[in-house]
Structure formats: C-alpha cells, structure tokens
Scaffold this active site. Structure first.
Site, PDB file in Angstrom:
ATOM      1  N   ARG A 282      46.948  38.591  39.777  1.00 27.40           N
ATOM      2  CA  ARG A 282      46.235  39.704  40.398  1.00 27.40           C
ATOM      3  C   ARG A 282      45.399  39.160  41.560  1.00 27.40           C
ATOM      4  O   ARG A 282      44.459  38.394  41.339  1.00 27.40           O
ATOM      5  CB  ARG A 282      45.334  40.393  39.365  1.00 27.40           C
TER       6      ARG A 282
ATOM      7  N   HIS B 233      39.273  45.319  47.186  1.00 23.32           N
ATOM      8  CA  HIS B 233      38.287  44.613  46.363  1.00 23.32           C
ATOM      9  C   HIS B 233      37.055  44.368  47.239  1.00 23.32           C
ATOM     10  O   HIS B 233      36.682  43.240  47.519  1.00 23.32           O
ATOM     11  CB  HIS B 233      38.877  43.320  45.797  1.00 23.32           C
TER      12      HIS B 233
ATOM     13  N   GLU C 140      36.853  48.083  40.583  1.00 22.21           N
ATOM     14  CA  GLU C 140      35.483  48.412  40.186  1.00 22.21           C
ATOM     15  C   GLU C 140      34.757  49.290  41.201  1.00 22.21           C
ATOM     16  O   GLU C 140      33.722  48.884  41.757  1.00 22.21           O
ATOM     17  CB  GLU C 140      34.666  47.131  39.962  1.00 22.21           C
TER      18      GLU C 140
ATOM     19  N   ASN D 137      38.008  45.818  33.458  1.00 26.34           N
ATOM     20  CA  ASN D 137      37.310  44.539  33.588  1.00 26.34           C
ATOM     21  C   ASN D 137      36.176  44.535  32.574  1.00 26.34           C
ATOM     22  O   ASN D 137      35.341  45.447  32.577  1.00 26.34           O
ATOM     23  CB  ASN D 137      36.723  44.354  34.989  1.00 26.34           C
TER      24      ASN D 137
ATOM     25  N   TYR E 248      33.048  42.261  30.882  1.00 24.16           N
ATOM     26  CA  TYR E 248      32.200  41.063  30.855  1.00 24.16           C
ATOM     27  C   TYR E 248      31.240  41.050  29.672  1.00 24.16           C
ATOM     28  O   TYR E 248      31.179  40.076  28.938  1.00 24.16           O
ATOM     29  CB  TYR E 248      31.464  40.896  32.196  1.00 24.16           C
TER      30      TYR E 248
ATOM     31  N   GLU F 228      40.318  41.808  34.307  1.00 25.48           N
ATOM     32  CA  GLU F 228      39.364  40.701  34.479  1.00 25.48           C
ATOM     33  C   GLU F 228      38.615  40.478  33.186  1.00 25.48           C
ATOM     34  O   GLU F 228      38.171  41.427  32.541  1.00 25.48           O
ATOM     35  CB  GLU F 228      38.291  41.000  35.553  1.00 25.48           C
TER      36      GLU F 228
ATOM     37  N   TRP G  72      39.451  36.081  34.888  1.00 22.54           N
ATOM     38  CA  TRP G  72      38.688  35.883  36.111  1.00 22.54           C
ATOM     39  C   TRP G  72      38.022  34.530  35.985  1.00 22.54           C
ATOM     40  O   TRP G  72      37.141  34.395  35.153  1.00 22.54           O
ATOM     41  CB  TRP G  72      37.624  36.982  36.317  1.00 22.54           C
TER      42      TRP G  72
ATOM     43  N   GLU H 223      31.052  33.791  44.777  1.00 25.78           N
ATOM     44  CA  GLU H 223      30.621  34.793  43.804  1.00 25.78           C
ATOM     45  C   GLU H 223      29.576  35.734  44.423  1.00 25.78           C
ATOM     46  O   GLU H 223      28.434  35.794  44.027  1.00 25.78           O
ATOM     47  CB  GLU H 223      30.108  34.105  42.531  1.00 25.78           C
TER      48      GLU H 223
HETATM   49  C1  GBH Z   1      33.583  41.405  38.788  1.00 20.79           C
HETATM   50  O1  GBH Z   1      32.463  42.199  38.792  1.00 20.79           O
HETATM   51  C2  GBH Z   1      34.215  41.404  40.142  1.00 20.79           C
HETATM   52  O2  GBH Z   1      35.348  42.245  40.178  1.00 20.79           O
HETATM   53  C3  GBH Z   1      34.552  40.036  40.661  1.00 20.79           C
HETATM   54  O3  GBH Z   1      34.795  40.100  42.028  1.00 20.79           O
HETATM   55  C4  GBH Z   1      33.436  39.076  40.324  1.00 20.79           C
HETATM   56  O4  GBH Z   1      33.586  37.843  40.922  1.00 20.79           O
HETATM   57  C5  GBH Z   1      33.403  38.939  38.828  1.00 20.79           C
HETATM   58  O5  GBH Z   1      33.281  40.178  38.212  1.00 20.79           O
HETATM   59  C6  GBH Z   1      32.277  38.045  38.319  1.00 20.79           C
HETATM   60  O6  GBH Z   1      31.045  38.556  38.684  1.00 20.79           O
HETATM   61  O7  GBH Z   1      23.218  41.609  33.667  1.00 20.79           O
HETATM   62  O8  GBH Z   1      24.048  40.361  31.833  1.00 20.79           O
HETATM   63  O9  GBH Z   1      24.273  42.737  31.805  1.00 20.79           O
HETATM   64  C7  GBH Z   1      31.713  42.163  37.599  1.00 20.79           C
HETATM   65  C8  GBH Z   1      30.584  43.129  37.543  1.00 20.79           C
HETATM   66  C9  GBH Z   1      28.284  43.324  37.109  1.00 20.79           C
HETATM   67  C10 GBH Z   1      29.711  42.563  35.342  1.00 20.79           C
HETATM   68  C11 GBH Z   1      27.109  42.772  36.389  1.00 20.79           C
HETATM   69  C12 GBH Z   1      28.504  42.060  34.583  1.00 20.79           C
HETATM   70  C13 GBH Z   1      26.018  42.516  34.356  1.00 20.79           C
HETATM   71  C14 GBH Z   1      25.789  41.381  33.425  1.00 20.79           C
HETATM   72  N1  GBH Z   1      29.478  42.626  36.767  1.00 20.79           N
HETATM   73  N2  GBH Z   1      27.330  42.769  34.971  1.00 20.79           N
HETATM   74  S1  GBH Z   1      24.230  41.528  32.633  1.00 20.79           S
END
Ligand code: GBH
Length: 428
Positions: free
Chosen positions: A69, A113, A158, A282, A284, A343, A383, A390
C-alpha cells in the site's frame, strides 16, 4: 488471497520534492514554515524512495509480502491539481507498479494521503466543494494509466485525521485551526471519495476501498457525563465518515450543538454511499473519553493508562483491534463490506526491535480473534516498510520494519523484518 503488506505514503518517503515537474503540495509549504515540524525537518529528501524504489521493492519481495500500500502524490501527477498532467510523474508510478507486479506484490495505491496540491489549497483546499470534482478527475487520470495492473484502489487515507489535524487543530498541513468549522472538509472529502469511486468504476477498477482510522472509545467512568462525552466522541471519530459511506446518512450531531450540516446538498449522500468492495481500517490504539468537555467540544481526552506505550507514547492495546472490528460488525451488520487493516504499527528506536515483534504478533492474534467472531478481514498492512517522515514529528518517530539512516540513506532490516519474513514463510 489474504493480503499481507506494508504501507507507506508519498510525502513520507519519496523526497524529490521538486523533481521531474512535480508541483508543490501543502506539505512542502507547511514543513518549510518555521516552527511547524519538530527540529524543522522536511520531506524534501525523506527516504529518497523516488530514486531508491528498486531497492525498496526488493526488500518487500525478500520479506515474502504479497501486497504494498503506497500513495500517489497528486501534485506529482497534476502539478496544479487539475488540468495538465505531468507525464514524468505518472511514469514513476507506472514503473513502480510494473516492478511490484513482477515480484508478485499487489500494488494497492491510495490516491490521497494528505499531500494536496498547493494550487488547490490556494483556492480553499477541502473547504472548497469544487476540489471534490478535481479529485475525481485526478483519480480517472491515474486509473486510466494503472488499472490494467492495479486491482485494489484506496481513495482517501484517514479523512478524519486530515480534517482534525489539518483544518481543526492546525498541527498538520494546511495548518488551519477552525475547530468545528472544519466539518466542510469532512463532507468535501467524502464527496470526493464518492465521485472518485464513480470515476474508478468507469475505467473498470475491480476493487475500491477507502481507509478510515477508527478507535474503540472507552468512557472514563460510568457517570452520565462521561458516557455522553464518549458517545459524542464516537460520533465524531468513528461515525462521521463510516455512517455516510455505509448507511448513506450522517450521524446525529446535536451533542455538538449542530442539528443541520448546511454544506450537505441534495444528492450528495447518494454519491458518497457508492457500494464499496472493502473498508480499510487503520488501528493504533483505543481512546478514553471524559465529560463534560470545553466550550468548543463536548468531550475531553482522558488518556488511556495502565498499558505499555510506544516511543511515541501511544498505548499498546492489541485487544482494542479485536474490540474495534467486532464493534464495526455489530454497528453496521450486513452494510459492512470486507475489512482490510490498512495500517497497524508502532514507533520504537533501534534495529533490535523486539517490542515491535511483540506488537505485531499481538495485533495479528487480535485480528484472528475478530475473524473467529465472524468479521471478514482480508488483509493486514504494517505501518510502515521504512522509517520515514512522521509528519509533525519529523524523523523522530521510527515506524519502519527497515531502519533508514537519514544521512546515508542506508536501509537495514530490523529484527521485526526478519520475524515477519519467517512468519510469512510459515503461512505459505
Ligand atoms: C497514520 O495516522 C497515518 O496514516 C500515517 O501517515 C502515519 O505515519 C501513521 O499513522 C503513524 O502516525 O494520543 O496516544 O491516543 C495515525 C493517526 C492519530 C493515530 C493520533 C493515533 C493518537 C494516539 N493517529 N492517534 S494517542
């Protein structure tokens, strides 16, 4: 075939910011504004992937991955965002796609993106409804060239983060801090998506997805205030994009003091809700929310505590992925198309990255549990392939399976890369 891939994005890896006729994007402008990016880093060179892509494709092939991707830089293809096409820009993606196909790696491009052509930002960016139609034209140009080899397309990455960070809080390009006045940027991205799906179908695109980042929302307590705040946050983060896409309706925004979204025109929701072949997710981490919020927003981020954290400080909660997938199934039922984890990954220092191995192993297991509970998951993308730019953190967060020395551009596979290679070999 289940897709096992890695994910990257044009501005984060390509570099070659002004080469071969590429026009400037909002990230070229933003990263050069003093004080925007940690230590003044920019993506001018990034991983120099624009020149080193053969080596990067070889790394993917060597790992045994069957999908990749990446994102296409709109201003590389259309330097001013509409009209004239830059042949050299399209040629770059054409070569990349050929090389991937040759290695049996399914090219899975994302059309946007976050690197909007600056010329379109000068006309209001995503606050300007016309940008939706320009995006569909751009999608048609790219698809016309690549759809003989690309089967899986992703329209946007996103749109929520792009709206909130770029237009709501101003911590990403284009750097506007409009809070709830940023909502038209949500609608116009959704409209752009719908129009692009129509354009992609027009050239026979086989599989079309959009990627949304979603998060399990945990109320900080059982108090009425915290529960209401959590629901309000869930509406903004998880439903603002998924509901119109899957149900052809916006969720109820009355908790935000908004009964009507007056930028929505008759017919828009039908365009937005084009049938999708998959939903990219995605993931996280989960989000913990408390009430009552502030003047501008009806919630407060209370922070998830009691879990290990990555180098970025984000909590590591593999179970949250299973919880999220199951909750999407519960919420949307048969309206939920097959899901692709587009991701998932983490920031850690060093090449002996055992913590990343544990992270990936835990999240893949959580995905398996969701599958066992009936969620149709058809792909998983880490990812990221490489350490890269970043965003506001510059080169300080390293998300790669492969370490990049940003002085020499030397690539060094980390322990997690070797682990993934063995994992994929065992899958057969
Ligand atoms: C993605 O965004 C993007 O698509 C990518 O480009 C980027 O490099 C990658 O993630 C890594 O950042 O404050 O502890 O609750 C992710 C969006 C926004 C996900 C902030 C996690 C908060 C973590 N992110 N979010 S926290």
């Amino acid at each position: 075939m289940f897709l096992w891939g890695t994910a990257t994005a044009s501005y984060q890896i390509e570099g070659a910011a002004h080469e071969d006729g590429k026009g400037p994007s909002i990230w070229d402008a933003f990263s050069h504004e003093p004080g925007r990016i940690r230590d003044g880093h920019t993506g001018d060179v990034a991983c120099d992937h624009y020149h080193r892509w053969p080596e990067d494709v070889a790394l993917m092939a060597e790992a045994g991955l069957n999908a990749y991707r990446f994102s296409i830089s709109w201003p590389r293809v259309q330097p001013s965002g509409r009209g004239a096409v830059n042949a050299a820009g399209l040629d770059f993606y054409d070569r990349l796609v050929d090389a991937l196909c040759e290695k049996g790696i399914a090219p899975t491009p994302t059309l946007f993106h976050w690197d909007l052509p600056q010329a379109l930002e000068d006309e209001g960016g995503w606050l300007n409804r016309d940008v939706s139609a320009y995006f569909a034209d751009y999608a048609a140009v790219v698809a016309d060239r690549l759809s003989d080899r690309v089967t899986t397309w992703i329209t946007l990455n996103e749109p929520f983060i792009h709206m909130v960070f770029g237009y709501g809080l101003g911590i990403h390009a284009p750097g506007k801090a409009l809070f709830l006045d940023a909502l038209p940027a949500a609608h116009h991205q959704l409209l752009a998506h719908g129009l692009a799906v129509q354009a992609l179908r027009g050239v026979g695109a086989e599989r079309v997805l959009i990627t949304n980042n979603c998060t399990p929302v945990w109320p900080a307590s059982d108090s009425t205030e915290d529960l209401a705040a959590a629901e309000a946050y869930d509406t903004l983060h998880n439903r603002l994009f998924n509901d119109p896409l899957l149900l052809s309706a916006y969720p109820d925004f009355s908790a935000y003091g908004m009964a009507e979204l007056d930028f929505v025109r008759t017919g828009d929701l039908e365009i937005i809700a084009q049938p999708l072949d998959g939903l990219g997710i995605n993931y996280y981490n989960p989000t913990r929310i408390a009430g009552p919020g502030s003047d501008s927003l009806p919630f407060t981020d209370a922070g998830v505590t009691g879990y290990p954290t990555t180098a970025f400080g984000w909590p590591v909660v593999p179970d949250g992925l299973c919880e999220l997938l199951v909750s999407l199934k519960t919420r949307y039922g048969t309206a939920l198309p097959p899901v692709y984890i587009t991701e998932n990954g983490c920031s850690y220092e060093g090449v002996d990255d055992r913590a990343r191995i544990e992270y990936l192993d835990g999240h893949i297991a959580a995905m398996r549990r969701a599958q066992a509970e009936g969620v149709d998951v058809r792909g998983y993308f880490v990812w990221s392939l490489l350490d890269n730019f970043e965003w506001a953190e510059g080169y300080h967060q390293r998300f790669g399976l492969v370490h990049v020395d940003f002085d020499t551009q030397e690539r060094t596979p980390k322990a997690s890369y070797h682990w993934l290679r063995e994992f994929l070999a065992k899958q057969g």
